[in-house]
Motif scaffolding. Structure first.
Motif, mmCIF file in Angstrom:
data_model
loop_
_atom_site.group_PDB
_atom_site.id
_atom_site.type_symbol
_atom_site.label_atom_id
_atom_site.label_comp_id
_atom_site.label_asym_id
_atom_site.label_seq_id
_atom_site.Cartn_x
_atom_site.Cartn_y
_atom_site.Cartn_z
ATOM 1 N N THR A 150 1.018 -0.669 -0.072
ATOM 2 C CA THR A 150 -0.322 -0.192 0.087
ATOM 3 C C THR A 150 0.598 0.955 0.169
ATOM 4 O OG1 THR A 150 -1.879 -1.366 1.480
ATOM 5 C CG2 THR A 150 -1.476 1.513 1.245
ATOM 6 N N THR A 151 0.726 2.028 -1.126
ATOM 7 C CA THR A 151 1.346 3.366 -0.504
ATOM 8 C C THR A 151 0.190 4.268 0.004
ATOM 9 O OG1 THR A 151 2.964 2.794 -2.974
ATOM 10 C CG2 THR A 151 1.750 5.406 -2.434
ATOM 11 N N GLY A 178 -1.618 -2.978 -4.243
ATOM 12 C CA GLY A 178 -1.172 -3.579 -5.335
ATOM 13 C C GLY A 178 0.478 -2.956 -5.737
ATOM 14 N N ALA A 179 1.106 -4.391 -6.217
ATOM 15 C CA ALA A 179 2.504 -3.940 -6.730
ATOM 16 C C ALA A 179 2.288 -3.593 -7.568
ATOM 17 C CB ALA A 179 3.268 -5.764 -6.451
ATOM 18 N N GLU A 180 1.196 -4.358 -9.157
ATOM 19 C CA GLU A 180 0.974 -3.549 -10.586
ATOM 20 C C GLU A 180 1.292 -1.892 -9.969
ATOM 21 O OE1 GLU A 180 -0.263 -4.312 -14.754
ATOM 22 O OE2 GLU A 180 -0.214 -5.682 -13.570
ATOM 23 N N ARG A 212 3.823 1.023 -11.464
ATOM 24 C CA ARG A 212 3.353 1.931 -12.294
ATOM 25 C C ARG A 212 2.941 3.891 -11.996
ATOM 26 N NH1 ARG A 212 2.274 -0.934 -16.479
ATOM 27 N NH2 ARG A 212 2.368 -2.346 -16.748
ATOM 28 N N ALA A 213 2.495 3.601 -10.585
ATOM 29 C CA ALA A 213 2.317 5.014 -10.536
ATOM 30 C C ALA A 213 3.759 6.048 -9.712
ATOM 31 C CB ALA A 213 1.330 4.743 -8.689
ATOM 32 N N ILE A 271 9.082 -4.971 -0.121
ATOM 33 C CA ILE A 271 8.373 -3.165 0.611
ATOM 34 C C ILE A 271 6.644 -4.167 0.672
ATOM 35 C CG2 ILE A 271 7.730 -0.833 -0.278
ATOM 36 C CD1 ILE A 271 10.282 -1.877 -1.517
ATOM 37 N N THR A 272 6.292 -3.601 2.169
ATOM 38 C CA THR A 272 4.728 -3.630 2.436
ATOM 39 C C THR A 272 4.140 -2.616 2.434
ATOM 40 O OG1 THR A 272 5.573 -3.517 4.638
ATOM 41 C CG2 THR A 272 5.395 -6.190 3.794
ATOM 42 N N HIS A 273 5.065 -1.317 2.883
ATOM 43 C CA HIS A 273 4.327 0.280 2.776
ATOM 44 C C HIS A 273 5.079 0.971 2.288
ATOM 45 C CE1 HIS A 273 1.638 -2.425 6.377
ATOM 46 N NE2 HIS A 273 0.171 -1.192 5.406
#
Length: 304
Positions: free
Chosen positions: A216-217, A234-236, A240-241, A286-288
């Motif tokens: 999560t970002t 989500g990782a993808e 992409r962000a 990386i989780t957060h």
């Protein structure tokens, strides 16, 4: 020959030596360096408003100052929820740099104006503190972080020692429930470095490989700069962000820096810090990610 002014001078020196401790307590309680600085200033204003006789009657100036600062923080925490509800987008704690990188122009060389970095100041830790009630936060920070006894905490917050013990225990459970095993600093730094290089290269596949599938970002812009107002999950999507940011900001310089005592990244545009990025890492993924973009929270990162 001693003079009658020597005890007063010694007391003044003792009072001034408490400044850094007060700043450290207030920052951990509030998650805001600017608010913590205001608390310290108000605390000293109340001390100097005492008459000389009243000051002399204070058995422990340090304890008096801590009590006053904490009670000011409690008042601020009590109104923080309403202020956060008016805040545009997500609110994140104000990031602080490593002391060697502290460049705030007001007092760059004064150690008393710097926050001591340890595990109790990581972004992950401060975010969990934000979920606590004001009383839980104060009891936990004073006892578990600064090692005040529950009797002392009770005197400060106006509750019984038993009640303070229960508050700290509740806060401790929140911390345990949210924390994953901490990776060694060198390993965390390597993962952050790999993320930096993939971000610069806009290498989406490598970025995805570094991210937990459920990463999560959260970005904090305070509505002062264009930014996503909702978390990215989500990782993808996260990969992409970040690649999109690199596309839209040619010439963005990404630097490895210590962010709240942990390996992090700072992005600068034309020499101006535009975002500070903190990470939480578990099982080498990386989780957060927390990205602070609010210019008002980036004062200590200014190179001016």
């Amino acid at each position: 020959m001693s003079t009658r002014s020597e005890p007063a001078q010694e007391r003044l020196s003792a009072v001034m030596r408490e400044r850094r401790q007060l700043l450290n307590v207030a920052y951990r309680l509030l998650g805001s360096l600017s608010d913590a600085e205001d608390v310290v200033q108000e605390t000293y204003a109340r001390w100097y408003a005492l008459s000389p006789q009243q000051q002399e009657a204070v058995e422990s100036p340090g304890a008096w100052l801590t009590k006053v600062a904490t009670r000011i923080c409690l008042d601020l925490l009590g109104s923080a929820r309403a202020r956060r509800e008016r805040y545009v987008g997500a609110w994140l704690p104000e990031p602080v740099p490593d002391p060697a990188e502290w460049t705030t122009g007001r007092s760059a060389a004064d150690p008393a104006d710097r926050v001591t970095l340890d595990e109790s100041i990581s972004m992950a830790f401060l975010v969990v503190l934000e979920s606590m009630t004001p009383a839980e936060r104060v009891a936990f920070v004073l006892h578990d972080v600064f090692r005040y006894s529950f009797t002392e905490v009770a005197e400060i917050v106006g509750r019984t020692p038993g009640a303070c013990r229960q508050l700290a225990s509740s806060a401790r459970r929140r911390i345990r429930a949210s924390q994953a095993p901490t990776a060694p600093t060198a390993r965390r730094a390597r993962i952050v470095r790999d993320f930096k290089q993939a971000w610069e290269a806009k290498d989406i596949d490598t970025l995805i490989s570094l991210l937990d599938p459920d990463v999560t970002t959260i970005a904090d812009s305070g509505g002062l700069v264009a930014a996503r107002l909702h978390p990215i999950e989500g990782a993808e999507q996260v990969a992409r962000a970040f690649a999109d940011v690199a596309d839209r900001a040619p010439g963005l310089a990404i630097l490895e820096r210590t962010v709240n005592g942990q390996p992090g990244l700072v992005a600068q545009q034309d020499g101006v810090t535009v975002v500070v990025v903190a990470f939480d890492i578990a099982d080498d993924r990386i989780t957060h990610i927390w990205a602070v973009r609010n210019p008002e929270k980036l004062r200590p990162w200014s190179t001016n």
